[in-house]
Design a protein around this motif. Structure first.
Motif, mmCIF file in Angstrom:
data_model
loop_
_atom_site.group_PDB
_atom_site.id
_atom_site.type_symbol
_atom_site.label_atom_id
_atom_site.label_comp_id
_atom_site.label_asym_id
_atom_site.label_seq_id
_atom_site.Cartn_x
_atom_site.Cartn_y
_atom_site.Cartn_z
ATOM 1 N N ARG A 111 0.839 -1.204 0.000
ATOM 2 C CA ARG A 111 0.000 0.000 0.000
ATOM 3 C C ARG A 111 0.872 1.251 0.000
ATOM 4 O O ARG A 111 0.570 2.236 -0.672
ATOM 5 C CB ARG A 111 -0.910 0.011 1.233
ATOM 6 N N ASP A 157 -8.681 11.455 0.130
ATOM 7 C CA ASP A 157 -8.247 10.402 1.075
ATOM 8 C C ASP A 157 -7.412 9.363 0.328
ATOM 9 O O ASP A 157 -7.941 8.448 -0.303
ATOM 10 C CB ASP A 157 -9.484 9.754 1.702
ATOM 11 N N ASP A 198 -5.520 7.013 1.416
ATOM 12 C CA ASP A 198 -5.651 5.648 1.938
ATOM 13 C C ASP A 198 -6.887 4.961 1.367
ATOM 14 O O ASP A 198 -6.867 3.768 1.060
ATOM 15 C CB ASP A 198 -5.746 5.673 3.470
ATOM 16 N N PHE A 199 -7.935 5.736 1.234
ATOM 17 C CA PHE A 199 -9.147 5.155 0.658
ATOM 18 C C PHE A 199 -8.888 4.701 -0.771
ATOM 19 O O PHE A 199 -9.257 3.596 -1.171
ATOM 20 C CB PHE A 199 -10.271 6.194 0.702
ATOM 21 N N ASP A 233 -6.861 1.542 -0.847
ATOM 22 C CA ASP A 233 -7.645 0.348 -0.517
ATOM 23 C C ASP A 233 -8.569 -0.025 -1.664
ATOM 24 O O ASP A 233 -8.821 -1.208 -1.927
ATOM 25 C CB ASP A 233 -8.472 0.596 0.751
ATOM 26 N N LEU A 234 -9.061 0.998 -2.352
ATOM 27 C CA LEU A 234 -9.933 0.730 -3.487
ATOM 28 C C LEU A 234 -9.169 -0.078 -4.548
ATOM 29 O O LEU A 234 -9.673 -1.069 -5.090
ATOM 30 C CB LEU A 234 -10.379 2.082 -4.079
ATOM 31 N N TYR A 263 -6.206 -1.869 -4.273
ATOM 32 C CA TYR A 263 -5.809 -3.216 -3.858
ATOM 33 C C TYR A 263 -7.020 -4.095 -3.577
ATOM 34 O O TYR A 263 -6.951 -5.313 -3.680
ATOM 35 C CB TYR A 263 -4.872 -3.148 -2.648
ATOM 36 N N GLY A 264 -8.116 -3.438 -3.207
ATOM 37 C CA GLY A 264 -9.360 -4.191 -3.024
ATOM 38 C C GLY A 264 -9.735 -4.903 -4.316
ATOM 39 O O GLY A 264 -10.025 -6.107 -4.333
ATOM 40 N N LEU A 265 -9.689 -4.192 -5.438
ATOM 41 C CA LEU A 265 -10.012 -4.818 -6.715
ATOM 42 C C LEU A 265 -9.057 -5.963 -7.017
ATOM 43 O O LEU A 265 -9.475 -7.066 -7.393
ATOM 44 C CB LEU A 265 -9.931 -3.787 -7.842
ATOM 45 N N TRP A 268 -7.254 -7.829 -4.993
ATOM 46 C CA TRP A 268 -7.456 -8.997 -4.143
ATOM 47 C C TRP A 268 -8.804 -9.663 -4.409
ATOM 48 O O TRP A 268 -8.898 -10.892 -4.436
ATOM 49 C CB TRP A 268 -7.331 -8.597 -2.663
ATOM 50 N N TYR A 269 -9.820 -8.841 -4.612
ATOM 51 C CA TYR A 269 -11.144 -9.431 -4.812
ATOM 52 C C TYR A 269 -11.138 -10.327 -6.047
ATOM 53 O O TYR A 269 -11.575 -11.481 -5.999
ATOM 54 C CB TYR A 269 -12.176 -8.310 -4.959
ATOM 55 N N ARG A 270 -10.607 -9.804 -7.123
ATOM 56 C CA ARG A 270 -10.547 -10.638 -8.342
ATOM 57 C C ARG A 270 -9.537 -11.774 -8.192
ATOM 58 O O ARG A 270 -9.751 -12.882 -8.676
ATOM 59 C CB ARG A 270 -10.186 -9.763 -9.549
ATOM 60 N N LEU A 317 -9.002 0.821 -13.779
ATOM 61 C CA LEU A 317 -8.739 1.135 -12.380
ATOM 62 C C LEU A 317 -8.024 2.477 -12.265
ATOM 63 O O LEU A 317 -8.394 3.337 -11.446
ATOM 64 C CB LEU A 317 -7.897 0.028 -11.732
ATOM 65 N N ALA A 356 -10.454 5.145 -12.901
ATOM 66 C CA ALA A 356 -11.393 5.317 -11.795
ATOM 67 C C ALA A 356 -10.747 6.115 -10.672
ATOM 68 O O ALA A 356 -11.373 7.011 -10.088
ATOM 69 C CB ALA A 356 -11.846 3.943 -11.288
ATOM 70 N N ALA A 377 -12.003 9.665 -9.372
ATOM 71 C CA ALA A 377 -12.461 9.796 -7.992
ATOM 72 C C ALA A 377 -11.708 10.875 -7.235
ATOM 73 O O ALA A 377 -12.159 11.318 -6.170
ATOM 74 C CB ALA A 377 -12.330 8.457 -7.276
ATOM 75 N N PHE A 422 -17.035 -4.007 -13.460
ATOM 76 C CA PHE A 422 -15.830 -3.435 -12.892
ATOM 77 C C PHE A 422 -16.152 -2.624 -11.638
ATOM 78 O O PHE A 422 -15.506 -2.750 -10.600
ATOM 79 C CB PHE A 422 -15.128 -2.556 -13.933
ATOM 80 N N GLY A 469 -14.550 -5.142 -3.651
ATOM 81 C CA GLY A 469 -13.117 -5.236 -3.382
ATOM 82 C C GLY A 469 -12.759 -4.464 -2.130
ATOM 83 O O GLY A 469 -12.093 -4.985 -1.241
#
Lengths: 200, 200, 200, 200
Positions: free
Chosen positions: C130, C151, C153-154, C157-158, C160-162, C164-166, C182, C185, C189, D154, D161
């Motif tokens: 991160r 943010d 950090d947010f 996380d968004l 790495y969230g993608l 890890w989720y995938r 990504l 996005a 954002a 996505f 995610g």
DNA sequence: CGCTAAACGAGACGGTACGTCGTGTCTTCTG
DNA sequence: CAGAAGACACGACGTACCGTCTCGTTTAGCG
């Protein structure tokens, strides 16, 4: 030619500590359960020191047995075989009633069974004990209290057989009564002749 | 009430396989070197199955030995104590001269010393053997071949003491001569009275 | 004083062999199926050596994970946030498409869930990753490509969230298209303001 | 007609007891430490009864997970994508803040990683959750709140995610602020076009 | 007195066996 | 005849010792 020696000498204190610990450990846990690791720790010695001087657990135990099996029973001399024997057996049996002593003897026997290497010093110890009793019997024979040709070795084995049999199994005590009966039995079994009723 | 049983019963085939493998293994590698792991593998059995039914290596060995050690000595009945005894001891000693037999007995004794837990069946075995001899002696007592108040247990221990002492140490043989001498010694030690000369 | 040390020192080669074998084994059979027995054998090491230095399977796995989780993604510097991110994610995703890598990461995650003891090094590893991405974002923020107060950090996380989720579920790929989307996005954002165009 | 049936019928209560016990056990000790032996005992059921109906530990766990993973999030309908999403994520995140819930989800994930057999129902569960969110997004797309060709899958993965990433690692909370930011990020990432000012 | 060398306590090493526990299969008896 | 109880073959667990191998220290003779 020959290099006499270089380096530190063997530490005699360590040797004794090992032997002492071995005797205690043998009494405590028997030949099985006897561990070099535990022996070294109990003796306050490194494992390597044990392995440096003894090739195996059996060898340590053997030396311990040989060292400890020295205690002798004083030979009584009352002038008569029966009383000599009774006194000898009483002394012997009383020693054997001590749980520590009988425990040690039992474990020595077990070690001797488990490992022939330990058997040699143990057998020597037993032979010494038999020799003691035999000399008592020989005195009786010399006094003609026995029939000619009496097998002294047989009588010796009979006596120590009782001692060990009861000692090992523990089903009946080795008390003064047993000592008396054993003396009487040996006398009866070696009596000179049924013909001439004794006088003297 | 009493719950009769639930679940699978003990597999007798497994038990036998273990005992058989134990006997073979014991003969192969001796008591030391005897491994539960190896025993289980040889028997084609899970280790747990061994531990389920026997608490220790000693217990398996004990049962293996005990299973094989069923040999009973026939009680002779010649009408006279001396000849009865002589015959009984000859038979007994001859059996004990077999190295396999004496070896098993020695290891049973060692196991009994090392591990009191295994001692019970062994002591029962010994008690049975003593009872055999005692019944022989009782017959002699009933025929008044013995002095009143003779300690039959003492005589029994004397006899088996010799057997075990020589068997364990192996310093002298358990031959026919020894059997004869032992019978004579028991007779002499229990003779009814020195006063009344015999009258055959 | 201070006892410096006594006895043989730890063998660093053994330690490395264990860790290496642990990494390989983890990839091979996962956290379940991971056996200390097998680990020791694969590492050519005694089981005790494993237990001497690691309290549990989890601890070995943890150290293995911590040791191996060093590989860093180079931080691109194209001068624009969007292209930096796109490049970073492409590199990252391509690594994660390797079945061996994704497998290892999944098992690390599972181990971290099952056993909190292994979680610490794994979480540190994740924090490092991160931090990499965050420094990329910080560069963008410094160039005023982001709204004030975004943010980071947010956003991290968004992203790495993608990943890890995938990665964990595997229902959709982590391909270049995903990386591009990504990056877009994240840029969208964090866009500085609807400065010129929009109103409302 | 119907065969009247002979013998005992299948006990549905046993099946339920197993599943209930499995859920409790899974939450208690995780997938590791989950023992069929313990499961059977907890459920008051014979081991065979478990094996009769489920081929493996993984299968029981899978069914337990599938049974329990039914809770659905109500889909809000405020008329605007941003507020719909914010509300949906708030509700979802609040559920996920419950330690029991997050714990169960984590262990489900771990089980799915360790054993592919359990993965199927879990993945279906995840797909259902994604479908919920996707329908929300589709509503926004239908209202032209999104650019044409926006990749809804996505965005869905981006949202879940974040949820899973934070849920699994626990390094940062899934609070209302996170929910708001996530909603805003999705809106920003799918905004219809920077050029054409909106004209509602 | 300094050097070399062996013995010392300590303890790590690769192993083997221990006795226990859980696996999945297989009886056996009860309701 | 389903279900509980539990025995079975298997194999991993974590521990205890095996006998060997460093370690750093101590103690002895030799030069």
């Amino acid at each position: 030619m020959e290099r006499p020696h270089t380096g530190r000498r063997r530490n005699e204190a360590a040797r004794e500590a090992v032997i002492d610990a071995a005797i205690a450990l043998l009494q405590d846990v028997g030949y099985e359960g006897f561990t070099i690791e535990r022996l070294a720790k109990d003796a306050g010695v490194g494992k390597q020191t044990v392995y440096r001087w003894w090739p195996s657990k059996a060898a340590v135990v053997a030396e311990a047995i040989g060292t400890r099996a020295q205690h002798t029973i004083p030979l009584p001399d009352t002038g008569a075989l029966g009383t000599d024997l009774a006194e000898f057996f009483q002394t012997t049996f009383r020693q054997s009633e001590d749980p520590a002593v009988i425990n040690q003897l039992k474990h020595m026997m077990a070690a001797s069974i488990e490992n022939p290497e330990t058997a040699a010093p143990f057998k020597e110890f037993l032979a010494n004990r038999r020799a003691s009793l035999r000399s008592l019997l020989e005195r009786g024979a010399a006094r003609h209290e026995m029939a000619d040709g009496t097998d002294l070795d047989f009588l010796t084995d009979l006596a120590y057989g009782l001692l060990w049999y009861r000692g090992l199994i523990g089903h009946r005590p080795l008390d003064d009564d047993a000592a008396r009966k054993l003396a009487a039995a040996l006398v009866a079994a070696s009596a000179p002749a049924p013909s001439a009723p004794s006088d003297s």
